[in-house]
Write an enzyme that holds these catalytic residues in place. Structure first.
Site, PDB file in Angstrom:
ATOM      1  N   GLY A  74       4.128   0.144  -4.913  1.00 27.72           N
ATOM      2  CA  GLY A  74       4.004  -1.174  -4.288  1.00 27.72           C
ATOM      3  C   GLY A  74       3.733  -2.244  -5.333  1.00 27.72           C
ATOM      4  O   GLY A  74       3.597  -1.940  -6.529  1.00 27.72           O
ATOM      5  N   ASP A  75       3.720  -3.488  -4.896  1.00 24.72           N
ATOM      6  CA  ASP A  75       3.399  -4.635  -5.755  1.00 24.72           C
ATOM      7  C   ASP A  75       4.387  -4.817  -6.904  1.00 24.72           C
ATOM      8  O   ASP A  75       4.028  -5.350  -7.957  1.00 24.72           O
ATOM      9  CB  ASP A  75       1.972  -4.516  -6.340  1.00 24.72           C
ATOM     10  N   GLY A 124       1.503  -7.077   0.808  1.00 20.67           N
ATOM     11  CA  GLY A 124       1.204  -8.434   0.368  1.00 20.67           C
ATOM     12  C   GLY A 124       2.385  -8.931  -0.454  1.00 20.67           C
ATOM     13  O   GLY A 124       2.631  -8.440  -1.537  1.00 20.67           O
ATOM     14  N   HIS A 125       3.153  -9.840   0.113  1.00 18.50           N
ATOM     15  CA  HIS A 125       4.333 -10.350  -0.585  1.00 18.50           C
ATOM     16  C   HIS A 125       4.102 -11.804  -0.976  1.00 18.50           C
ATOM     17  O   HIS A 125       3.840 -12.645  -0.121  1.00 18.50           O
ATOM     18  CB  HIS A 125       5.577 -10.194   0.288  1.00 18.50           C
ATOM     19  N   ASN A 168      -0.890  -4.254   5.596  1.00 16.90           N
ATOM     20  CA  ASN A 168      -1.351  -3.687   4.317  1.00 16.90           C
ATOM     21  C   ASN A 168      -0.517  -4.248   3.164  1.00 16.90           C
ATOM     22  O   ASN A 168      -0.945  -4.236   2.013  1.00 16.90           O
ATOM     23  CB  ASN A 168      -1.289  -2.149   4.325  1.00 16.90           C
ATOM     24  N   PRO A 217      -8.821  -5.195  -8.372  1.00 16.93           N
ATOM     25  CA  PRO A 217      -8.045  -5.139  -9.605  1.00 16.93           C
ATOM     26  C   PRO A 217      -7.129  -3.926  -9.568  1.00 16.93           C
ATOM     27  O   PRO A 217      -7.526  -2.853  -9.120  1.00 16.93           O
ATOM     28  CB  PRO A 217      -9.104  -4.977 -10.708  1.00 16.93           C
ATOM     29  N   THR A 229      -3.620  -8.228  -0.857  1.00 11.31           N
ATOM     30  CA  THR A 229      -4.251  -7.964   0.435  1.00 11.31           C
ATOM     31  C   THR A 229      -5.757  -7.763   0.293  1.00 11.31           C
ATOM     32  O   THR A 229      -6.536  -8.251   1.092  1.00 11.31           O
ATOM     33  CB  THR A 229      -3.597  -6.719   1.082  1.00 11.31           C
ATOM     34  N   THR A 230      -6.177  -7.062  -0.757  1.00  7.90           N
ATOM     35  CA  THR A 230      -7.605  -6.701  -0.859  1.00  7.90           C
ATOM     36  C   THR A 230      -8.320  -7.400  -2.006  1.00  7.90           C
ATOM     37  O   THR A 230      -9.551  -7.360  -2.079  1.00  7.90           O
ATOM     38  CB  THR A 230      -7.735  -5.182  -1.083  1.00  7.90           C
ATOM     39  N   GLY A 231      -7.592  -7.994  -2.957  1.00  2.88           N
ATOM     40  CA  GLY A 231      -8.212  -8.632  -4.120  1.00  2.88           C
ATOM     41  C   GLY A 231      -8.693  -7.629  -5.165  1.00  2.88           C
ATOM     42  O   GLY A 231      -9.263  -8.012  -6.190  1.00  2.88           O
ATOM     43  N   ARG A 267       1.123  10.070  20.415  1.00  5.62           N
ATOM     44  CA  ARG A 267       1.579   9.475  21.675  1.00  5.62           C
ATOM     45  C   ARG A 267       0.457   8.838  22.487  1.00  5.62           C
ATOM     46  O   ARG A 267       0.467   8.821  23.707  1.00  5.62           O
ATOM     47  CB  ARG A 267       2.362  10.523  22.503  1.00  5.62           C
ATOM     48  N   THR A 277      -6.232   0.143   2.478  1.00  6.41           N
ATOM     49  CA  THR A 277      -6.514  -1.293   2.565  1.00  6.41           C
ATOM     50  C   THR A 277      -7.518  -1.590   3.684  1.00  6.41           C
ATOM     51  O   THR A 277      -7.924  -2.736   3.854  1.00  6.41           O
ATOM     52  CB  THR A 277      -5.222  -2.079   2.835  1.00  6.41           C
ATOM     53  N   LYS A 280       8.670  -7.432  -5.084  1.00 10.20           N
ATOM     54  CA  LYS A 280       9.832  -7.423  -4.178  1.00 10.20           C
ATOM     55  C   LYS A 280      10.034  -8.784  -3.529  1.00 10.20           C
ATOM     56  O   LYS A 280      11.151  -9.190  -3.272  1.00 10.20           O
ATOM     57  CB  LYS A 280       9.625  -6.376  -3.069  1.00 10.20           C
ATOM     58  N   GLN A 288       5.301  -1.800   0.578  1.00  5.85           N
ATOM     59  CA  GLN A 288       4.747  -0.728  -0.256  1.00  5.85           C
ATOM     60  C   GLN A 288       5.835  -0.267  -1.237  1.00  5.85           C
ATOM     61  O   GLN A 288       6.706  -1.052  -1.568  1.00  5.85           O
ATOM     62  CB  GLN A 288       4.204   0.436   0.594  1.00  5.85           C
TER      63      GLN A 288
HETATM   64  P1  IMP Z   1      -3.048   2.090   3.701  1.00  5.75           P
HETATM   65  O1  IMP Z   1      -1.594   1.775   3.729  1.00  5.75           O
HETATM   66  O2  IMP Z   1      -3.936   0.914   3.974  1.00  5.75           O
HETATM   67  O3  IMP Z   1      -3.378   3.280   4.579  1.00  5.75           O
HETATM   68  O4  IMP Z   1      -3.427   2.558   2.197  1.00  5.75           O
HETATM   69  C1  IMP Z   1      -2.909   3.765   1.635  1.00  5.75           C
HETATM   70  C2  IMP Z   1      -2.619   3.575   0.154  1.00  5.75           C
HETATM   71  O5  IMP Z   1      -1.513   2.695   0.003  1.00  5.75           O
HETATM   72  C3  IMP Z   1      -3.766   2.946  -0.638  1.00  5.75           C
HETATM   73  O6  IMP Z   1      -3.761   3.477  -1.958  1.00  5.75           O
HETATM   74  C4  IMP Z   1      -3.389   1.467  -0.692  1.00  5.75           C
HETATM   75  O7  IMP Z   1      -3.973   0.802  -1.784  1.00  5.75           O
HETATM   76  C5  IMP Z   1      -1.886   1.582  -0.832  1.00  5.75           C
HETATM   77  N1  IMP Z   1      -1.141   0.417  -0.323  1.00  5.75           N
HETATM   78  C6  IMP Z   1      -0.874   0.115   0.960  1.00  5.75           C
HETATM   79  N2  IMP Z   1      -0.120  -0.997   1.025  1.00  5.75           N
HETATM   80  C7  IMP Z   1       0.105  -1.399  -0.234  1.00  5.75           C
HETATM   81  C8  IMP Z   1       0.856  -2.484  -0.816  1.00  5.75           C
HETATM   82  O8  IMP Z   1       1.504  -3.292  -0.140  1.00  5.75           O
HETATM   83  N3  IMP Z   1       0.853  -2.558  -2.176  1.00  5.75           N
HETATM   84  C9  IMP Z   1       0.199  -1.648  -2.951  1.00  5.75           C
HETATM   85  N4  IMP Z   1      -0.498  -0.633  -2.454  1.00  5.75           N
HETATM   86  C10 IMP Z   1      -0.553  -0.501  -1.106  1.00  5.75           C
END
Ligand code: IMP
Length: 431
Positions: free
Chosen positions: A12-13, A40-41, A38, A309, A305-307, A144, A130, A16, A225
């Site tokens: 991810g990140d 962040g674009h 979850n 590092p 999304t979470t800030g 379900r 996240t 994109k 992701q």
């Molecule tokens: P979840 O998707 O919140 O369940 O997180 C599962 C894993 O995916 C964790 O390691 C998150 O940090 C990572 N993750 C989820 N969405 C993103 C994203 O958009 N960018 C980077 N990492 C992500």
């Protein structure tokens, strides 16, 4: 064929958002097919930076229509706040431009509470989610017990359904995790309110996208992701809960196996990861600080999304090659090449080593990376600031050699590289 797919080839990140922004200029429909808020674009247009988690980032182009596909999980609070943010910035985001699949699932506060309780109970084995309720929402879907967007179309039984859903999850929160229960009636009322606001956005988006493709309209599927976070093909169990690879597009948008024009794989010029899990090429100390940035700029390596590092490292060619294979990537875009300026030499991981054994393919995929140490190829760095470069031939020779070596190693052409966050800071390799 009018379907294009943009996929992250790392954790991810990858940036994109910016290639989606570029390709959306030629698209009629921009569609998300997996995940939820979850993601962040970040898209920078002039002085404005848009941070979107749920709504497809291609919506910033006024001629597009945005689709949130059935493969997604939707947090209505995030959806409505992004709609407000876009409208305030002058980007129309009403139901005439945005549609949510009737079959997408809802995220509720109970899912978020459960996500956080489950993470806390994992102790040192935390995934680093996240905390947005993504895993529990997909769990409800698979068992379900989920609540779908179409349930919102009838607000009264819907409020009751939400109340019962919260009561069910309360039992788990209290008995398994000793966590506080949620007030089911309050959540039911809150969601009844959202139902009224969101109902006009709900549609059979599978039919909408299918019809558009049949009419020759151009559809851009925007992955969230990255490949290494895919529930099946990622570094399990340190993954998200959805299908973030290219094949997820068909199921997550309700399409058959229709022909695809391009699968654009996006990779950074180095590697990053947020959250726990194996990361063979991770670096620490001064090089890490250099790659991560200070956090003062929106493009520094801190989660949108979470800030948090991000962990950083050298580009992993083995994982990249794997990602290109499982997605059927036809062309590659490399982002953040400018960040490497000033590093005297660069490293590209071209094999893994475990004891005396050296491998160039992952024997059992990326779920078992722990036994391996990266084997690096050293490449020359460059000093020049490349943020102002717009022509391939104007890039320093060492920068071109680095990009060329990645393409050669992976066997997929690199078509574009980005040299900064602005819309125009992209270099076409054929220029
Ligand atoms: P979840 O998707 O919140 O369940 O997180 C599962 C894993 O995916 C964790 O390691 C998150 O940090 C990572 N993750 C989820 N969405 C993103 C994203 O958009 N960018 C980077 N990492 C992500």
């Amino acid at each position: 064929m009018p379907l294009n797919i943009v996929i992250g080839t790392q954790w991810g990140d990858e940036g994109k958002g910016r290639i989606v922004d570029l390709l959306a200029a030629q698209a009629d429909i921009v569609a998300r097919f997996n995940g939820g808020d979850n993601a962040g674009h970040t898209v920078t247009v002039g002085k404005r930076t848009f941070k979107l988690h749920l709504i497809p980032s291609g919506i910033i182009h006024p001629h597009t229509m945005g689709v949130l596909g059935n493969g997604m999980v939707i947090n209505p609070t995030t959806f409505m706040s992004e709609v407000d943010m876009l409208q305030t910035a002058g980007v129309a985001a009403g139901p005439e431009r945005l549609r949510i699949s009737h079959a997408a699932h809802l995220i509720t506060p109970a899912h978020r509470a459960l996500d956080q309780a489950q993470e806390a109970s994992r102790g040192s084995a935390q995934i680093g989610t996240t905390g947005r309720g993504i895993g529990p929402a997909y769990t409800s879907k698979a068992t379900r017990n989920g609540v779908r967007m179409e349930d919102m179309l009838d607000p009264y039984p819907f409020a009751d359904k939400i109340k019962r859903h919260v009561e069910d999850i309360n039992k788990v929160l209290v008995s398994m995790y000793s966590a506080d229960p949620l007030d089911a009636v309050t959540v039911g009322r809150e969601y009844e309110h959202y139902a009224r606001m969101i109902a006009p956005y709900i549609a059979d988006t599978g039919s909408l996208v299918h019809t558009a493709l049949k009419q020759g309209k151009r559809v851009l599927a925007e992955g969230a992701q990255g490949t290494l976070l895919d529930i099946d093909h990622g570094t399990y169990p340190f993954v998200t809960s959805s299908s973030s690879t290219a094949a997820g597009v068909f199921c997550g948008l309700g399409l058959g196996i229709v022909p695809v024009c391009d699968v654009v794989g996006v990779t950074k010029a180095f590697q990053t990861r947020v959250g726990a899990g194996p990361f063979p090429t991770e670096v620490f100390g001064k090089t890490a600080e250099r790659l991560r940035g200070s956090g003062k700029n929106p493009w520094d390596e801190f989660g949108t999304t979470t800030g948090r590092p991000r962990r950083v490292g050298w580009l992993d060619g083995i994982l990249l090659g794997y990602a290109l294979r499982v997605n059927g990537v036809t062309e590659l875009m490399i982002t953040k090449l400018d960040i490497l300026s000033g590093l005297s030499n660069l490293r590209l991981c071209t094999a893994y080593q475990a004891g005396d054994e050296i491998v160039s393919e992952l024997p059992l995929g990326p779920g078992r990376l722990e036994p391996y140490e990266p084997v690096y190829e050293e490449l020359a760095g460059w000093d020049e600031d490349v943020t102002g470069v717009r022509k391939w031939s104007h890039l320093p020779e060492a920068a071109r050699a680095y990009v060329g070596r990645i393409a050669e190693f992976c066997g997929v052409p690199v078509r574009r590289v980005s040299v900064g966050p602005e819309r125009d800071q992209v270099v076409d390799v054929s220029s």
